[in-house]
Design a protein around this motif. Structure first.
Motif, PDB file in Angstrom:
ATOM      1  N   THR A  90     -53.415   4.447  48.534  1.00 36.73           N
ATOM      2  CA  THR A  90     -53.463   3.010  48.773  1.00 36.73           C
ATOM      3  C   THR A  90     -54.491   2.735  49.866  1.00 36.73           C
ATOM      4  OG1 THR A  90     -51.841   2.976  50.585  1.00 36.73           O
ATOM      5  CG2 THR A  90     -50.990   2.821  48.316  1.00 36.73           C
ATOM      6  N   ASP A  91     -55.021   1.537  49.892  1.00 34.88           N
ATOM      7  CA  ASP A  91     -55.724   1.079  51.090  1.00 34.88           C
ATOM      8  C   ASP A  91     -54.659   0.889  52.165  1.00 34.88           C
ATOM      9  OD1 ASP A  91     -57.753   0.235  52.758  1.00 34.88           O
ATOM     10  OD2 ASP A  91     -58.570  -1.216  51.353  1.00 34.88           O
ATOM     11  N   ALA A  92     -55.089   0.624  53.395  1.00 30.89           N
ATOM     12  CA  ALA A  92     -54.138   0.539  54.507  1.00 30.89           C
ATOM     13  C   ALA A  92     -53.038  -0.471  54.203  1.00 30.89           C
ATOM     14  CB  ALA A  92     -54.876   0.146  55.779  1.00 30.89           C
ATOM     15  N   MET A  93     -51.805  -0.032  54.340  1.00 36.13           N
ATOM     16  CA  MET A  93     -50.666  -0.891  54.022  1.00 36.13           C
ATOM     17  C   MET A  93     -50.359  -1.898  55.129  1.00 36.13           C
ATOM     18  SD  MET A  93     -49.896  -0.014  50.956  1.00 36.13           S
ATOM     19  CE  MET A  93     -48.278  -0.751  50.664  1.00 36.13           C
ATOM     20  N   VAL A  94     -51.183  -1.922  56.169  1.00 38.23           N
ATOM     21  CA  VAL A  94     -51.013  -2.924  57.229  1.00 38.23           C
ATOM     22  C   VAL A  94     -51.875  -4.153  56.975  1.00 38.23           C
ATOM     23  CG1 VAL A  94     -50.422  -1.210  58.978  1.00 38.23           C
ATOM     24  CG2 VAL A  94     -52.819  -1.858  58.648  1.00 38.23           C
ATOM     25  N   MET A  95     -52.697  -4.138  55.932  1.00 41.07           N
ATOM     26  CA  MET A  95     -53.643  -5.223  55.688  1.00 41.07           C
ATOM     27  C   MET A  95     -52.940  -6.449  55.099  1.00 41.07           C
ATOM     28  SD  MET A  95     -56.706  -2.807  54.219  1.00 41.07           S
ATOM     29  CE  MET A  95     -57.703  -4.124  53.531  1.00 41.07           C
ATOM     30  N   LYS A  96     -53.438  -7.636  55.447  1.00 47.79           N
ATOM     31  CA  LYS A  96     -52.831  -8.887  54.980  1.00 47.79           C
ATOM     32  C   LYS A  96     -52.898  -9.029  53.462  1.00 47.79           C
ATOM     33  CE  LYS A  96     -51.396 -11.092  58.685  1.00 47.79           C
ATOM     34  NZ  LYS A  96     -49.976 -11.498  58.845  1.00 47.79           N
ATOM     35  N   GLY A  97     -53.851  -8.332  52.839  1.00 48.46           N
ATOM     36  CA  GLY A  97     -53.947  -8.388  51.386  1.00 48.46           C
ATOM     37  C   GLY A  97     -52.682  -7.924  50.696  1.00 48.46           C
ATOM     38  N   VAL A  98     -51.867  -7.141  51.395  1.00 44.93           N
ATOM     39  CA  VAL A  98     -50.577  -6.709  50.834  1.00 44.93           C
ATOM     40  C   VAL A  98     -49.406  -7.291  51.619  1.00 44.93           C
ATOM     41  CG1 VAL A  98     -50.481  -4.536  52.121  1.00 44.93           C
ATOM     42  CG2 VAL A  98     -49.278  -4.725  49.959  1.00 44.93           C
ATOM     43  N   THR A  99     -49.513  -7.379  52.943  1.00 48.48           N
ATOM     44  CA  THR A  99     -48.365  -7.824  53.749  1.00 48.48           C
ATOM     45  C   THR A  99     -48.134  -9.328  53.678  1.00 48.48           C
ATOM     46  OG1 THR A  99     -49.706  -8.078  55.760  1.00 48.48           O
ATOM     47  CG2 THR A  99     -48.682  -5.917  55.373  1.00 48.48           C
ATOM     48  N   LYS A 100     -49.107 -10.099  53.182  1.00 44.51           N
ATOM     49  CA  LYS A 100     -48.939 -11.551  53.093  1.00 44.51           C
ATOM     50  C   LYS A 100     -47.772 -11.915  52.182  1.00 44.51           C
ATOM     51  CE  LYS A 100     -51.383 -15.864  52.085  1.00 44.51           C
ATOM     52  NZ  LYS A 100     -52.691 -16.482  51.749  1.00 44.51           N
ATOM     53  N   TYR A 101     -47.578 -11.156  51.124  1.00 42.46           N
ATOM     54  CA  TYR A 101     -46.535 -11.472  50.152  1.00 42.46           C
ATOM     55  C   TYR A 101     -45.426 -10.425  50.068  1.00 42.46           C
ATOM     56  CZ  TYR A 101     -49.877 -14.981  48.604  1.00 42.46           C
ATOM     57  OH  TYR A 101     -50.748 -16.058  48.563  1.00 42.46           O
ATOM     58  N   PHE A 102     -45.615  -9.273  50.719  1.00 40.36           N
ATOM     59  CA  PHE A 102     -44.636  -8.194  50.603  1.00 40.36           C
ATOM     60  C   PHE A 102     -44.387  -7.579  51.971  1.00 40.36           C
ATOM     61  CE2 PHE A 102     -46.794  -8.673  46.610  1.00 40.36           C
ATOM     62  CZ  PHE A 102     -45.739  -8.698  45.688  1.00 40.36           C
ATOM     63  N   PRO A 103     -43.142  -7.592  52.435  1.00 44.33           N
ATOM     64  CA  PRO A 103     -42.832  -7.061  53.766  1.00 44.33           C
ATOM     65  C   PRO A 103     -42.866  -5.543  53.791  1.00 44.33           C
ATOM     66  CG  PRO A 103     -40.827  -7.749  52.655  1.00 44.33           C
ATOM     67  CD  PRO A 103     -41.957  -8.163  51.768  1.00 44.33           C
ATOM     68  N   PRO A 104     -42.970  -4.970  55.002  1.00 42.63           N
ATOM     69  CA  PRO A 104     -42.930  -3.511  55.131  1.00 42.63           C
ATOM     70  C   PRO A 104     -41.672  -2.946  54.482  1.00 42.63           C
ATOM     71  CG  PRO A 104     -43.580  -4.519  57.195  1.00 42.63           C
ATOM     72  CD  PRO A 104     -43.167  -5.648  56.294  1.00 42.63           C
ATOM     73  N   GLY A 105     -41.845  -1.842  53.829  1.00 36.85           N
ATOM     74  CA  GLY A 105     -40.733  -1.228  53.106  1.00 36.85           C
ATOM     75  C   GLY A 105     -40.843  -1.553  51.645  1.00 36.85           C
ATOM     76  N   GLU A 106     -40.661  -2.821  51.302  1.00 33.39           N
ATOM     77  CA  GLU A 106     -40.807  -3.221  49.903  1.00 33.39           C
ATOM     78  C   GLU A 106     -42.214  -2.911  49.399  1.00 33.39           C
ATOM     79  OE1 GLU A 106     -40.839  -7.066  46.906  1.00 33.39           O
ATOM     80  OE2 GLU A 106     -40.178  -7.364  48.986  1.00 33.39           O
ATOM     81  N   ALA A 107     -43.222  -3.193  50.242  1.00 23.64           N
ATOM     82  CA  ALA A 107     -44.609  -2.958  49.813  1.00 23.64           C
ATOM     83  C   ALA A 107     -44.833  -1.492  49.472  1.00 23.64           C
ATOM     84  CB  ALA A 107     -45.570  -3.408  50.910  1.00 23.64           C
ATOM     85  N   GLU A 108     -44.354  -0.600  50.327  1.00 22.58           N
ATOM     86  CA  GLU A 108     -44.572   0.829  50.093  1.00 22.58           C
ATOM     87  C   GLU A 108     -43.803   1.314  48.862  1.00 22.58           C
ATOM     88  OE1 GLU A 108     -45.820  -0.053  54.128  1.00 22.58           O
ATOM     89  OE2 GLU A 108     -43.939  -0.469  53.090  1.00 22.58           O
ATOM     90  N   ALA A 109     -42.569   0.815  48.689  1.00 25.79           N
ATOM     91  CA  ALA A 109     -41.803   1.194  47.504  1.00 25.79           C
ATOM     92  C   ALA A 109     -42.516   0.740  46.241  1.00 25.79           C
ATOM     93  CB  ALA A 109     -40.400   0.589  47.574  1.00 25.79           C
ATOM     94  N   ARG A 110     -42.983  -0.480  46.242  1.00 30.04           N
ATOM     95  CA  ARG A 110     -43.704  -1.000  45.076  1.00 30.04           C
ATOM     96  C   ARG A 110     -44.984  -0.203  44.821  1.00 30.04           C
ATOM     97  NH1 ARG A 110     -42.756  -5.911  42.825  1.00 30.04           N
ATOM     98  NH2 ARG A 110     -41.084  -7.203  43.683  1.00 30.04           N
ATOM     99  N   ALA A 111     -45.644   0.230  45.890  1.00 33.77           N
ATOM    100  CA  ALA A 111     -46.885   0.990  45.710  1.00 33.77           C
ATOM    101  C   ALA A 111     -46.625   2.301  44.981  1.00 33.77           C
ATOM    102  CB  ALA A 111     -47.539   1.262  47.069  1.00 33.77           C
ATOM    103  N   LEU A 112     -45.532   2.980  45.325  1.00 39.84           N
ATOM    104  CA  LEU A 112     -45.193   4.215  44.614  1.00 39.84           C
ATOM    105  C   LEU A 112     -44.738   3.925  43.185  1.00 39.84           C
ATOM    106  CD1 LEU A 112     -43.406   6.483  47.250  1.00 39.84           C
ATOM    107  CD2 LEU A 112     -45.794   6.490  46.526  1.00 39.84           C
ATOM    108  N   ILE A 113     -43.981   2.864  42.996  1.00 36.94           N
ATOM    109  CA  ILE A 113     -43.556   2.485  41.654  1.00 36.94           C
ATOM    110  C   ILE A 113     -44.778   2.197  40.777  1.00 36.94           C
ATOM    111  CG2 ILE A 113     -42.372   0.690  40.309  1.00 36.94           C
ATOM    112  CD1 ILE A 113     -40.467   0.415  42.790  1.00 36.94           C
ATOM    113  N   ALA A 114     -45.807   1.585  41.376  1.00 30.63           N
ATOM    114  CA  ALA A 114     -47.028   1.259  40.632  1.00 30.63           C
ATOM    115  C   ALA A 114     -47.793   2.499  40.205  1.00 30.63           C
ATOM    116  CB  ALA A 114     -47.924   0.364  41.481  1.00 30.63           C
ATOM    117  N   GLY A 115     -47.619   3.600  40.945  1.00 27.55           N
ATOM    118  CA  GLY A 115     -48.294   4.837  40.563  1.00 27.55           C
ATOM    119  C   GLY A 115     -49.138   5.487  41.627  1.00 27.55           C
TER     120      GLY A 115
END
Length: 629
Positions: free
Chosen positions: A344-369
């Motif tokens: 993944t690109d850095a999971m601290v970036m607003k491109g991901v954290t704007k809509y997905f909080p820490p924890g959920e974002a990382e889980a979804r990233a692994l689910i995505a592949g």
């Protein structure tokens, strides 16, 4: 923990009901789930042959003596893992296998308290790797040795070093940004640079470079890629990305192409918001995806997925590509058949954290592949949410295990199955070899792009009665460029003027320049790094424009080619040279070009305006004929 706050993934998805895995769980099932999660073990028996305990009780790695022929590529190593991989894998608990998929950030210039926090993450959660940022080489090496000694499994060490380790560390070599290299026709020079970057990485005990940038920068307003890309032509970008990749990987460092599926055509910085790429599938297939497809065919070891919303690939509202299964699994892994590590690109970036909080974002990233999560907001929240996702059936433990083994295979391929601490002696000297300086000069000289040369004015010839002055905008004292010019000609005065010069200062400079037959002008931005905005005052821009319109000035821009548009009528200059950045070697090369000591060979890698299109550049096969003074 979970009992107090409720199910993390479910709660977040209820706030985002348009997401495909939104669900409400029965209270009974939630309670059962919480009990299961809270009773999960922290570690497992580690009595296998791969480990022993030292006096302080910390686990210390010892390699097994197993005959193993190291594969020629990371892809082969992943497909045919060594016995070491299974040996280490068997020592890991399910939670530790999740942690192996996490890379945390580290700085070597933030002091003991910060380093203790990093150490805590390594020892407590058994994370898989480190991505280093700013600091110094010796400080980083010392910290790295300490972290490796404390880690249960050797850490995969990475850096975002597009221009070499000098991009992050003081006292080390920095090579040009990719836009400057995009002007170079000899891709062998780029391979040579990649090989040297690989040697720097190995000397610092690092294994993964998040480079090359394989984005096609065809949007002049792009605020985040721009000068980091090789240019706007897909064939050029691909050829140069391949050269950089091969230079690193053929010398034992994992290259990671970014930012999949292509971050070049956006005017939004994903560090601060979620960019939207609206192009249809045909356009994406033929342009943005082209470099990645070719890099995969030629064995790229890693690919980094960007935080962008691409509705033509996944219609889910506000979903970054990082979290999209259609993009990561279906497109990258299945259709493009990528077998290497997906970061993944850095999971601290607003491109991901704007809509997905820490924890959920990382889980979804692994689910995505994705295989590896990079630079997290919270390691414990991420691990907890991933465990919940496994319990809920969104991803299986078997899939986590498979990716853990990929990570371990990568560690074996880079030599971590026989880890050795970094040797500190002669570290500075080894990181500043003479060959690096030679390569930097060769790159800079090959990149110099001659855009204007009216009436074949170059090379400059010294004439007895010609009075010559130099003027640099954006410096406080005469620049390297000016000092180099003084080696080749009799210069009567060297002037410097602020980018923010006011009307009074500009008027005074005009007075000083009166009476000179030739003014050699250097245009600089706010930093050595190229910029998107030069930040010149209206008065300073006016003086540059007046000089360009005159018949007595030679202009050299040491910045992003797109910034030419910030100077009206600069195309009217008698001579205009594009040097791309204020790199010391670029300043030396530009002075040589003025006086015919090197040829003009660079080609403009992007379209700037109607005057300067992609491929523009007045080139000659041999140096411009210079008349000796």
């Amino acid at each position: 923990m979970i009992n107090n706050k409720g199910d993390f993934i479910t709660r977040s998805m209820q706030a985002n009901p348009f997401h495909p895995i939104a669900i409400r769980l029965p209270a009974l099932y939630l309670g059962l789930l919480c009990c299961l999660l809270l009773s999960s073990c922290e570690s497992t028996d580690t009595s296998g042959a791969a480990y022993a305990r030292d006096e302080e009780g910390q686990r210390e790695f010892f390699p097994e003596e197993v005959a193993y022929t190291r594969p020629g590529s990371l892809i082969e190593a992943i497909e045919n893992p060594s016995p070491w991989v299974d040996s280490v894998f068997r020592t890991l608990s399910p939670k530790e296998r999740i942690a192996q998929l996490i890379i945390i950030e580290a700085f070597s210039n933030k002091g003991p308290k910060y380093e203790a926090d990093v150490m805590n993450l390594v020892k407590r959660y058994k994370v898989g790797g480190i991505i280093y940022f700013q600091g110094g080489p010796v400080r980083q090496a010392v910290l790295n040795n300490r972290l490796q000694a404390a880690s249960k499994v050797p850490l995969l060490i990475s850096m975002d070093a597009e221009t070499g380790v000098g991009m992050r560390l003081d006292s080390t070599v920095q090579y040009p940004f990719q836009m400057m290299m995009g002007a170079i026709e000899d891709n062998g020079l780029i391979y040579r640079m990649g090989a040297e970057v690989a040697e720097e990485f190995k000397r610092l005990g690092m294994h993964v470079n998040f480079a090359p940038v394989a984005d096609i920068n065809n949007n002049p307003q792009n605020p985040i890629i721009g000068y980091r890309a090789f240019g706007e032509d897909k064939l050029d970008v691909t050829a140069k990305s391949l050269a950089y990749m091969r230079g690193m990987q053929e010398n034992g460092i994992i290259a990671v192409a970014k930012h999949f599926p292509g971050h070049g055509d956006t005017d939004v910085d994903s560090h601060y918001d979620l960019p939207i790429i609206p192009h249809d599938r045909d356009r994406l297939d033929s342009l943005e995806l082209y470099p990645f497809r070719e890099l995969i065919k030629h064995g790229i070891g890693g690919i980094m997925v960007a935080h962008m919303h691409m509705p033509e690939l996944d219609t889910t509202m506000n979903l970054p590509s990082t979290l999209s299964k259609p993009i990561v699994t279906n497109l990258l892994k299945k259709k493009l058949e990528f077998k290497g590590l997906v970061f993944t690109d850095a999971m601290v970036m607003k491109g991901v954290t704007k809509y997905f909080p820490p924890g959920e974002a990382e889980a979804r990233a692994l689910i995505a592949g994705n295989d590896v999560l990079e630079r997290l907001n919270s390691v414990p929240k991420a691990i907890q949410a991933i465990e919940q996702a496994i319990a809920l059936g969104y991803i299986t433990q078997e899939e986590i295990d498979r990716r853990c083994k990929k990570m371990l295979a990568a560690k074996a391929w880079v030599g971590l199955d026989r880890y050795k601490p970094i040797e500190l002696e002669n570290l500075y000297e080894d990181l500043n070899p003479g060959i690096a300086d030679s390569t930097n000069h060769a790159l800079a000289e090959a990149a110099m792009t001659l855009l204007n040369n009216k009436k074949n004015f170059l090379p400059i010839r010294q004439k007895k009665r010609r009075r010559i002055a130099t003027l640099s905008f954006g410096v406080v004292r005469p620049s390297i460029f000016q000092r180099e010019i003084n080696k080749y000609a009799r210069i009567e005065a060297n002037f410097a003027l602020s980018r923010k010069a006011n009307a009074k200062e500009v008027k005074q400079m005009k007075q000083k320049l009166k009476g000179y037959d030739l003014v050699l002008v250097g245009l600089y931005g706010p930093a050595v790094t190229p910029s998107n905005r030069l930040g010149y005052s209206k008065e300073a821009v006016g003086l540059v424009t007046d000089l360009a319109r005159s018949d007595r000035s030679i202009m050299t821009l040491f910045d992003n080619p797109y910034t030419l548009n910030q100077f009206p009528d600069i195309h009217k200059s008698r001579v205009l040279i594009l040097a791309y950045q204020a790199h010391m070697h670029a300043q030396v090369a530009a002075a040589k070009l003025l006086f015919g000591k090197i040829p003009a060979r660079g080609k403009l890698p992007v379209t700037v305006n109607e005057h300067y299109q992609y491929g523009h550049g007045i080139s000659k096969d041999k140096p411009l004929l210079a008349v000796s003074p």
